[in-house]
Design a protein around this motif. Structure first.
Motif, PDB file in Angstrom:
ATOM      1  N   GLY A  74      -3.781   4.206   9.158  1.00 41.72           N
ATOM      2  CA  GLY A  74      -4.838   3.188   9.132  1.00 41.72           C
ATOM      3  C   GLY A  74      -4.321   1.863   8.593  1.00 41.72           C
ATOM      4  O   GLY A  74      -4.548   0.803   9.177  1.00 41.72           O
ATOM      5  N   ALA A  75      -3.586   1.924   7.490  1.00 44.85           N
ATOM      6  CA  ALA A  75      -3.067   0.696   6.887  1.00 44.85           C
ATOM      7  C   ALA A  75      -2.007   0.068   7.788  1.00 44.85           C
ATOM      8  O   ALA A  75      -1.968  -1.156   7.962  1.00 44.85           O
ATOM      9  N   MET A 106      -3.785   7.901   6.173  1.00 47.05           N
ATOM     10  CA  MET A 106      -4.108   6.655   5.456  1.00 47.05           C
ATOM     11  C   MET A 106      -3.020   5.625   5.773  1.00 47.05           C
ATOM     12  O   MET A 106      -3.319   4.451   6.010  1.00 47.05           O
ATOM     13  N   ARG A 145     -10.205  -8.125  21.198  1.00 47.54           N
ATOM     14  CA  ARG A 145     -10.006  -7.057  20.227  1.00 47.54           C
ATOM     15  C   ARG A 145      -8.613  -6.448  20.340  1.00 47.54           C
ATOM     16  O   ARG A 145      -7.918  -6.613  21.340  1.00 47.54           O
ATOM     17  N   SER A 146      -8.277  -5.677  19.291  1.00 47.03           N
ATOM     18  CA  SER A 146      -7.031  -4.935  19.284  1.00 47.03           C
ATOM     19  C   SER A 146      -7.359  -3.469  19.509  1.00 47.03           C
ATOM     20  O   SER A 146      -8.312  -2.951  18.932  1.00 47.03           O
ATOM     21  N   ILE A 194     -14.304  -2.608  12.535  1.00 48.71           N
ATOM     22  CA  ILE A 194     -13.151  -1.812  12.978  1.00 48.71           C
ATOM     23  C   ILE A 194     -13.570  -0.347  12.981  1.00 48.71           C
ATOM     24  O   ILE A 194     -14.186   0.127  12.028  1.00 48.71           O
ATOM     25  N   LYS A 203     -13.969  -6.215   5.776  1.00 46.78           N
ATOM     26  CA  LYS A 203     -14.318  -5.831   7.153  1.00 46.78           C
ATOM     27  C   LYS A 203     -15.288  -4.652   7.122  1.00 46.78           C
ATOM     28  O   LYS A 203     -15.401  -3.949   6.111  1.00 46.78           O
ATOM     29  N   GLN A 239     -19.383  -8.352  15.224  1.00 44.85           N
ATOM     30  CA  GLN A 239     -18.447  -7.849  16.242  1.00 44.85           C
ATOM     31  C   GLN A 239     -16.995  -8.204  15.913  1.00 44.85           C
ATOM     32  O   GLN A 239     -16.088  -7.430  16.146  1.00 44.85           O
ATOM     33  N   ASP A 240     -16.788  -9.399  15.336  1.00 44.68           N
ATOM     34  CA  ASP A 240     -15.423  -9.857  15.068  1.00 44.68           C
ATOM     35  C   ASP A 240     -14.828  -9.265  13.805  1.00 44.68           C
ATOM     36  O   ASP A 240     -13.664  -9.506  13.502  1.00 44.68           O
ATOM     37  N   ILE A 253     -14.905  -3.727  20.022  1.00 46.15           N
ATOM     38  CA  ILE A 253     -14.459  -4.096  18.674  1.00 46.15           C
ATOM     39  C   ILE A 253     -13.040  -3.568  18.503  1.00 46.15           C
ATOM     40  O   ILE A 253     -12.547  -2.830  19.339  1.00 46.15           O
ATOM     41  N   ASP A 254     -12.406  -3.931  17.389  1.00 47.29           N
ATOM     42  CA  ASP A 254     -11.072  -3.412  17.085  1.00 47.29           C
ATOM     43  C   ASP A 254     -11.115  -1.884  16.945  1.00 47.29           C
ATOM     44  O   ASP A 254     -12.019  -1.348  16.286  1.00 47.29           O
ATOM     45  N   TYR A 255     -10.150  -1.229  17.545  1.00 45.41           N
ATOM     46  CA  TYR A 255     -10.109   0.231  17.488  1.00 45.41           C
ATOM     47  C   TYR A 255      -8.702   0.735  17.217  1.00 45.41           C
ATOM     48  O   TYR A 255      -7.731   0.205  17.739  1.00 45.41           O
ATOM     49  N   ARG A 304      -8.913  -0.093   2.654  1.00 42.78           N
ATOM     50  CA  ARG A 304      -8.192  -0.491   1.440  1.00 42.78           C
ATOM     51  C   ARG A 304      -7.353  -1.749   1.670  1.00 42.78           C
ATOM     52  O   ARG A 304      -6.978  -2.425   0.724  1.00 42.78           O
ATOM     53  N   VAL A 305      -7.067  -2.025   2.942  1.00 39.64           N
ATOM     54  CA  VAL A 305      -6.394  -3.292   3.250  1.00 39.64           C
ATOM     55  C   VAL A 305      -7.428  -4.400   3.438  1.00 39.64           C
ATOM     56  O   VAL A 305      -7.222  -5.531   3.015  1.00 39.64           O
ATOM     57  N   TYR A 306      -8.537  -4.033   4.095  1.00 35.76           N
ATOM     58  CA  TYR A 306      -9.563  -5.013   4.461  1.00 35.76           C
ATOM     59  C   TYR A 306     -10.910  -4.684   3.815  1.00 35.76           C
ATOM     60  O   TYR A 306     -11.825  -4.216   4.503  1.00 35.76           O
ATOM     61  N   THR A 351      -9.835   5.044   5.384  1.00 31.60           N
ATOM     62  CA  THR A 351      -9.454   4.715   4.002  1.00 31.60           C
ATOM     63  C   THR A 351      -8.309   3.702   4.010  1.00 31.60           C
ATOM     64  O   THR A 351      -8.353   2.695   3.294  1.00 31.60           O
ATOM     65  N   GLY A 352      -7.294   3.989   4.848  1.00 36.10           N
ATOM     66  CA  GLY A 352      -6.150   3.074   4.938  1.00 36.10           C
ATOM     67  C   GLY A 352      -6.578   1.677   5.351  1.00 36.10           C
ATOM     68  O   GLY A 352      -6.120   0.676   4.785  1.00 36.10           O
ATOM     69  N   ILE A 353      -7.473   1.608   6.338  1.00 36.62           N
ATOM     70  CA  ILE A 353      -7.894   0.295   6.847  1.00 36.62           C
ATOM     71  C   ILE A 353      -8.738  -0.445   5.803  1.00 36.62           C
ATOM     72  O   ILE A 353      -8.505  -1.620   5.505  1.00 36.62           O
ATOM     73  N   HIS A 388       0.833  -1.202   0.000  1.00 39.95           N
ATOM     74  CA  HIS A 388       0.000   0.000   0.000  1.00 39.95           C
ATOM     75  C   HIS A 388       0.866   1.249   0.000  1.00 39.95           C
ATOM     76  O   HIS A 388       1.833   1.345   0.770  1.00 39.95           O
ATOM     77  N   TYR A 406      -9.505 -10.279  15.270  1.00 38.03           N
ATOM     78  CA  TYR A 406     -10.358 -10.464  16.460  1.00 38.03           C
ATOM     79  C   TYR A 406     -10.585 -11.949  16.752  1.00 38.03           C
ATOM     80  O   TYR A 406     -10.379 -12.408  17.865  1.00 38.03           O
ATOM     81  N   PHE A 459       0.351   5.551  -0.015  1.00 36.81           N
ATOM     82  CA  PHE A 459      -0.521   6.724   0.030  1.00 36.81           C
ATOM     83  C   PHE A 459       0.375   7.951   0.003  1.00 36.81           C
ATOM     84  O   PHE A 459       1.303   8.044   0.812  1.00 36.81           O
TER      85      PHE A 459
END
Lengths: 72, 351, 248
Positions: free
Chosen positions: B65-66, B62, B206-207, C48, C89, C44-45, C65-67, C84-86, C80-82, B23, B199, B25
């Motif tokens: 997030g990634a 971005m 959770r993380s 994000i 989800k 829930q699983d 949940i994941d945060y 675009r990977v997932y 957007t970053g998350i 990725h 998860y 950005f």
């Protein structure tokens, strides 16, 4: 008329009163008790709950659980 | 793979792809536009994703997030763009997220100029963003080294869960040189244990990835943990090159393109009988203080050469415990010291 | 005679926690609706979210949940970053008016315009809550705040920004609706809107945006009940409820 009852997790309640205002049959009030956070939790103080759930829908603290009672 | 002739920016981008970058950005800024341009054309061919952010601020977030998902993410920019990214970089460091940031430096301050410079040494090594944090900062001296450092950058980023910055300058971005780019397998470690999106794999746990802590004792504890990480980097990860140091009477301290120019000057000076050597830090953080312990008893003077107004000089003085006089020579604003100028400066010092 | 439980504390709502929100704050209602939907969809699983900056900065303490934490205003970029990977989800941002409509204006407009397949939940209470009641981009004309003590003056601060209308002018977004949580009847509609937002994301329909008119009893200086009355009397006329854009 449907019948119901509520259970209030008193320690979560912040006595905001939104549920009291939302109750269509006006069976809720702020109690005189003090919970662990220093708030006076809401209570059902008279018969007549119809189990509509409006109180739970208004609650910002998810402190109210609602039961509906059927006669048969 | 054999050597191919490539432009610096494109070599950096291809090296990143070959190291598993998935990725990218970024936001356009001169003089590094060939990196995002190359990524936009070639990353999708490898199944990766390129997004042009609406700003550097958005792009680095971005990346955040990634990075929180544990993937191999990268951005590149140039000096004023890195300033805008500093908010996100501080969050990335505070949240302990791995990523690679390339800064192809140009002259500053402010909008400055678009020509090559090393004016962001202090920004890169001493902060930029808020809080007690450090990036790992690599300063390649030529394109092959840039390729190799970009490829290993994620290994370090994941090992320490910390952003890694490749501090290049405009010369390096624009010049063409033959390079060999190999495939590189990055060690991401146990990503499942901390990243978003696992998860279930964690047994319905959770993380939570964050930098904020409103309990002062816990925030201090977090800072102490970060410092322990930086201490481990200082102990384990310094890289440097020593040039003709053994009998040197004058030692040049320099990095990146200015070190490359200095190296040519040193070979000329040696031919003329001047005993000049060099310490070239490759990691600017962790700074290779121990490299300066190797300076021989014959040394009388240290000359710091950079394409700025002398940003590394304090680190050199600390590294040498002020045992030697340290002076500065360099240019800024897009100018580089020439071989002749460096030779003249060395001769002046050596008398 | 038999009893049926018709409402329980949501499963995805953290066990044994007391929120830090002031009594009667709309954040709690919005959080609860999100938890109910996470439970109902059984996601829930794989959901994000980003903790924003503002009163909801610690919402990760309430929703299990994941945060990841996002800098002020940047949640749409982080999302957007998350995403675009997932792509599989469920990714949502939850942002207040200072976060989304002021410091994060660029990030929200461009995430919407790229059609990021995320759900954005925008809490509008016309004020900065966490920092203590300063003027927001959504503060109404004449409304007092600590940085406009005589009331918002359009000559000085311009008019309040209507985010739904602004975003609806873009081609790309799929679904934009403004709802309220001032009364149960509105809250039920709010939940339907949020449900649609999540559903659209699951169906890969692209960007959805739900603005929730909320309240701030503490900084408005009103009781919780009076706050929602004030919202209906003053905010709803300026920020009309309804759908501004729908894919279908």
């Amino acid at each position: 008329m449907a019948k119901g009852r509520i259970e209030v997790s008193e320690d979560y309640c912040k006595s905001c009163g939104l549920c009291v205002a939302a109750c269509p049959v006006k069976v809720l009030r702020i109690s005189d008790r003090i919970n662990m956070k220093g708030h006076r939790p809401v209570e059902q103080y008279k018969e007549g709950c119809i189990g509509c759930g409006m109180c739970a829908i208004s609650c910002p603290d998810a402190a109210i659980e609602v039961y509906r009672i059927s006669e048969e | 793979m054999t050597k191919v002739l490539m432009k610096g920016s494109e070599a950096i981008a291809e090296a990143a792809i070959q190291a598993g970058c998935t990725h990218f950005f970024g936001y356009p800024i001169t003089p590094q536009n060939e990196i995002p341009e190359y990524m936009s054309a070639h990353l999708p061919e490898h199944g990766g994703i390129y997004i042009q952010g609406e700003s550097e601020v958005a792009s680095i977030n971005m990346v955040l997030g990634a990075a929180a998902t544990g993937c191999q993410v990268m951005t590149s920019s140039s000096s004023p763009g890195i300033s805008l990214m500093s908010e996100g970089i501080s969050y990335l460091a505070g949240s302990e997220l791995p990523c690679v940031i390339v800064n192809v430096m140009r002259g500053g301050p402010g909008l400055g100029g678009i020509l090559p410079s090393q004016a962001d040494y202090l920004q890169a090594t001493k902060g930029g963003g808020n809080g007690d944090y450090n990036l790992m900062v690599f300063a390649p001296g030529n394109l092959q080294e840039a390729v190799d450092l970009v490829q290993s950058a994620w290994d370090y980023a994941f090992k320490y869960r910390n952003p890694v910055m490749i501090l290049a300058d405009g010369f390096m971005g624009q010049m063409m040189e033959p390079v060999e780019i190999k495939e590189h397998k990055t060690d991401r470690g146990n990503v499942e244990s901390w990243a978003l999106g696992y998860y279930k794999e964690r047994g319905n746990k959770r993380s939570l990835i964050k930098s904020m802590n409103l309990t002062p004792e816990l925030l201090e504890e977090h800072n102490i943990h970060l410092q322990e990480k930086y201490a481990a980097m200082k102990k384990e990860e310094t890289m440097f090159e020593l040039v003709n140091l053994d009998d040197a009477e004058l030692v040049i301290a320099s990095y990146g393109t200015s070190a490359r120019i200095a190296k040519t000057a040193i070979s000329h000076l040696r031919n003329e009988g001047y005993k000049v050597g060099m310490v070239r830090p490759i990691t600017l953080f962790p700074f290779p203080y121990e490299a300066f312990d190797r300076i021989p008893a014959s040394t009388k003077h240290i000359l710091d050469i950079e394409m700025n107004m002398g940003q590394m000089i304090d680190d050199v003085k600390i590294a040498t415990a002020c045992k030697y006089p340290v002076s500065f020579f360099g240019h800024c604003g897009g100018l580089a010291p020439s071989v002749e100028e460096i030779e003249a400066e060395c001769k002046k010092i050596l008398g | 005679m038999s009893e049926t439980k018709i409402y329980s504390r949501p499963e995805s709502w953290m066990k044994e926690v007391h929120t830090h929100y002031c009594p009667g704050c709309g954040h709690g209602i919005a959080h609860r609706l999100i938890c109910e939907l996470i439970d109902e969809f059984g996601i829930q699983d794989k959901t994000i979210s980003m903790a924003p900056v503002g009163c909801a900065a610690m919402m990760y303490d309430y929703i299990d949940i994941d945060y990841v934490e996002a800098p002020h205003g940047r949640a749409p970029a982080v999302a957007t970053g998350i995403k675009r990977v997932y792509p599989e989800k469920i990714v949502f941002t939850y942002q207040g008016d200072g976060d989304l409509a002021s410091i994060g204006m660029a990030e929200i407009i461009h995430a919407a315009n790229r059609g990021e397949n995320i759900t954005v939940i925008f809490i509008n209470n016309a004020i900065y809550g966490m920092t203590g009641g300063q003027m927001a981009p959504t503060t109404l004309i004449g409304q007092k705040a600590t940085t406009c003590p005589l009331g918002r003056d359009p000559q000085l601060a311009g008019y309040p920004i209507r985010m739904c209308e602004l975003l609806a002018s873009l081609e790309t977004p799929s679904y934009i609706e403004r709802v309220s949580v001032a009364r149960p009847k509105y809250t039920i509609k709010a939940k339907e809107a949020l449900k649609k937002g999540f559903r659209y994301q699951m169906d890969k329909k692209g960007f959805s945006f739900i603005e929730v008119l909320s309240s701030c009893p503490t900084n408005w200086g009103l009781t919780p009940i009076k706050s929602f009355e004030w919202q209906l009397e003053n905010m709803v006329p300026y920020y009309p409820l309804g759908i501004f854009k729908d894919f279908e």
